[in-house]
Enzyme design. Structure first.
Site, PDB file in Angstrom:
ATOM      1  N   ASN A 124       1.080  -1.300  -0.049  1.00  0.00           N
ATOM      2  CA  ASN A 124      -0.054  -0.022   0.081  1.00  0.00           C
ATOM      3  C   ASN A 124       0.672   1.208   0.017  1.00  0.00           C
ATOM      4  OD1 ASN A 124      -1.581   2.126   0.897  1.00  0.00           O
ATOM      5  ND2 ASN A 124      -3.128   0.810   0.868  1.00  0.00           N
ATOM      6  N   GLN A 125       0.524   2.127  -0.813  1.00  0.00           N
ATOM      7  CA  GLN A 125       1.448   3.336  -1.006  1.00  0.00           C
ATOM      8  C   GLN A 125       1.071   4.581  -0.089  1.00  0.00           C
ATOM      9  OE1 GLN A 125       1.054   3.589  -5.218  1.00  0.00           O
ATOM     10  NE2 GLN A 125       3.032   2.691  -5.530  1.00  0.00           N
TER      11      GLN A 125
END
Length: 172
Positions: A48-49
């Site tokens: 997840n960024q």
């Protein structure tokens, strides 16, 4: 088991809001994924960024900090964090698998974050509540999802969109 012979989606409960006295922008996701629920941390999936985007915006590696310290950095900088759903039934992590969703008390945002100016939705599922939040008087923004499922947007493209919104509230 459901009447179709398929297992029923599990009932799940989300997390409480991350807010502080300086919160002026709230990022709302949809609901924590499997990795986040397992670790009891927002955006815990390694791909997840969310944390890399905030790290790039603020010039510090939030991932290197223990989770409670990350949350403290958010509070100090005026960023809140929550999800639109309090409880769901879901197998896996995909938003498309969410069933029987119960909204968090979004109308209570003014009470828990009196200085809140705007809400930024992290992805399309969260953005389904945009009208509700606009009706409460908030400026509302839709950001590209930081989820690994949103592979159609590059990191740099996501970062640019997040930077634009964060800059409006002196958070970039």
């Amino acid at each position: 088991m459901s009447g179709t012979g398929a297992p029923e989606a599990l009932p799940l409960a989300g997390f409480g809001p991350v807010v502080g006295p300086r919160t002026r922008l709230m990022v709302l996701g949809s609901f924590p994924g499997v990795a986040s629920l397992a670790q009891q941390q927002y955006y815990a999936h390694p791909r997840n960024q969310f944390w890399p985007i905030l790290s790039a915006l603020w010039g510090l590696d939030l991932r290197a900090l223990p989770y409670p310290e990350r949350l403290e950095v958010l509070r100090e900088r005026g960023l809140g964090l929550w999800d639109v759903y309090a409880r769901v039934r879901r197998e896996g992590s995909l938003d498309s698998a969410i069933e029987a969703a119960e909204l968090n008390d979004l109308a209570g945002l003014r009470r828990i974050a009196p200085g809140l100016e705007a809400v930024a939705h992290n992805g399309a599922e969260s953005a389904r509540t945009m009208r509700r939040l606009q009706a409460l008087g908030f400026a509302v923004h839709r950001l590209p999802s930081t989820s690994p499922a949103n592979a159609g947007w590059s990191f740099d493209r996501k970062l640019a969109a997040w930077r634009e919104t964060f800059a409006r509230y002196d958070l970039a």
